[in-house]
Enzyme design. Structure first.
Site, short mmCIF file in Angstrom:
data_model
loop_
_atom_site.label_atom_id
_atom_site.label_comp_id
_atom_site.label_asym_id
_atom_site.label_seq_id
_atom_site.Cartn_x
_atom_site.Cartn_y
_atom_site.Cartn_z
N GLU A 146 -36.38 -24.26 -1.21
CA GLU A 146 -35.15 -23.16 -2.41
C GLU A 146 -34.75 -23.21 -0.73
OE1 GLU A 146 -33.69 -24.65 -4.57
OE2 GLU A 146 -35.57 -23.93 -6.50
N ASP A 169 -43.07 -33.59 -4.12
CA ASP A 169 -43.90 -32.40 -4.23
C ASP A 169 -44.34 -33.06 -5.53
OD1 ASP A 169 -41.02 -33.52 -5.64
OD2 ASP A 169 -40.05 -32.04 -4.49
N HIS A 192 -31.54 -27.20 -2.33
CA HIS A 192 -32.54 -27.88 -1.32
C HIS A 192 -32.64 -29.17 -1.28
CE1 HIS A 192 -33.79 -28.29 -6.53
NE2 HIS A 192 -34.01 -29.36 -5.96
N ASP A 215 -28.43 -26.37 -5.65
CA ASP A 215 -28.25 -25.23 -4.07
C ASP A 215 -28.71 -26.23 -2.83
OD1 ASP A 215 -30.88 -25.63 -4.90
OD2 ASP A 215 -31.91 -23.92 -5.61
C1 F6R Z 1 -37.67 -34.56 -6.52
C2 F6R Z 1 -37.40 -33.31 -5.95
C3 F6R Z 1 -36.24 -32.11 -5.91
C4 F6R Z 1 -34.86 -34.02 -6.76
C5 F6R Z 1 -33.64 -32.73 -6.24
C6 F6R Z 1 -32.55 -33.40 -7.44
O1 F6R Z 1 -38.68 -34.90 -6.42
O2 F6R Z 1 -37.75 -33.67 -4.83
O3 F6R Z 1 -35.20 -32.24 -4.72
O4 F6R Z 1 -34.21 -34.69 -6.19
O5 F6R Z 1 -34.22 -31.52 -7.41
O6 F6R Z 1 -32.92 -33.79 -8.47
P1 F6R Z 1 -32.15 -34.40 -9.38
O7 F6R Z 1 -32.03 -35.75 -9.62
O8 F6R Z 1 -33.03 -34.43 -11.26
O9 F6R Z 1 -30.58 -33.81 -10.26
#
Ligand code: F6R
Length: 258
Positions: free
Chosen positions: A141, A67, A136, A134
């Protein structure tokens, strides 16, 4: 889904690095799906150290990131393109890397091209995923279609708050992203999810032991034929069957250990 519980984040990252090393050894031209955020930082450090020690060669690999923030150019310090350069690519170059372009003029066309590029590369062999608090994966989401493909998504207020630590203020966090879809992620041959800390415990339990539901996008990985989840003890705290997962891991036949 294989659930591996390690003592702490360090051990989680080492186990994940060993999976990457094995993948690249078996198939040097692997197509890797990569993630950003805090979760992969320890893993990326280990991959760089392994490459410097001559234990890993990613020079023939291709990568696709999950992303990118909408409206942030790759030169912006909080863009995921800048993150990838800083934490991985400048130390461990791959043959070809791809990150969604948050500045693309025609987003639907760009998303379709991103999907086509993944297909043209032969599909993703190993997809790394962090887990949102959450539930995702990528930036799909809660409520995202379980069959979704790469597209524009709007972040939840919780994800904006979670990610605000990387920006000067929450107001600066882009509200929208371009993300691979859940269907795109499910097409990967092997999904590798990492999570650590108490903050992820509820999402981990819902992902592994809850019902498969769009309200917890990561729960769809219960349907994936080859998914490995590596977590620390804090993130495993709400799992009901944690002793069984540990038992399975300890009793793994030698040929499955790789
Ligand atoms: C990032 C992504 C998100 C993160 C997730 C966890 O490329 O796709 O799904 O992996 O938000 O974020 P952290 O690792 O910062 O807790």
């Amino acid at each position: 889904m294989e659930v591996i519980i390690k003592r702490d984040a360090e051990e989680v990252s080492s186990e994940a690095a060993a999976i990457f090393r094995r993948q690249l050894k078996q198939k040097p031209q692997s197509v890797l799906g990569l993630a950003t955020g805090s979760t992969p930082l320890g893993l990326y450090k280990r991959l760089v150290a392994m490459a410097r020690a001559g234990e890993l060669d990613a020079s023939r690999a291709t990568s696709f990131n999950l992303d990118e923030y909408l409206g942030l150019p790759g030169t912006h310090p909080q863009s995921y393109a800048a993150y990838m350069r800083e934490h991985l690519f400048q130390h461990l170059p791959v043959a070809r890397w791809h990150i969604p372009d948050g500045m693309a003029q025609d987003i639907p066309k760009h998303c379709a091209e991103y999907e086509a590029d993944i297909r043209a590369a032969g599909g993703i062999d190993l997809q790394l995923l962090g887990l949102g608090s959450d539930g995702h994966i990528g930036f799909n989401e809660p409520g995202s279609s379980l069959g979704s493909r790469t597209r524009l998504k709007t972040l939840t207020a919780q994800t904006v708050a979670d990610n605000a630590r990387h920006f000067a203020s929450p107001a600066e966090v882009p509200r929208q992203v371009v993300t691979m879809g859940i269907g795109t992620i499910l097409d990967a041959r092997h999904c590798l999810v990492l999570a650590f800390g108490e903050r992820k415990a509820q999402a981990v339990a819902a992902m592994v032991e809850g019902p498969v539901t769009a309200m917890v996008p990561a729960s769809v990985l219960q349907m994936h034929p080859v998914c490995t989840l590596i977590i620390d003890e804090a993130a495993a705290a709400q799992l009901q069957r944690r002793e069984y997962y540990q038992w399975v891991y300890e009793n793994k036949p030698a040929w499955q250990r790789g």
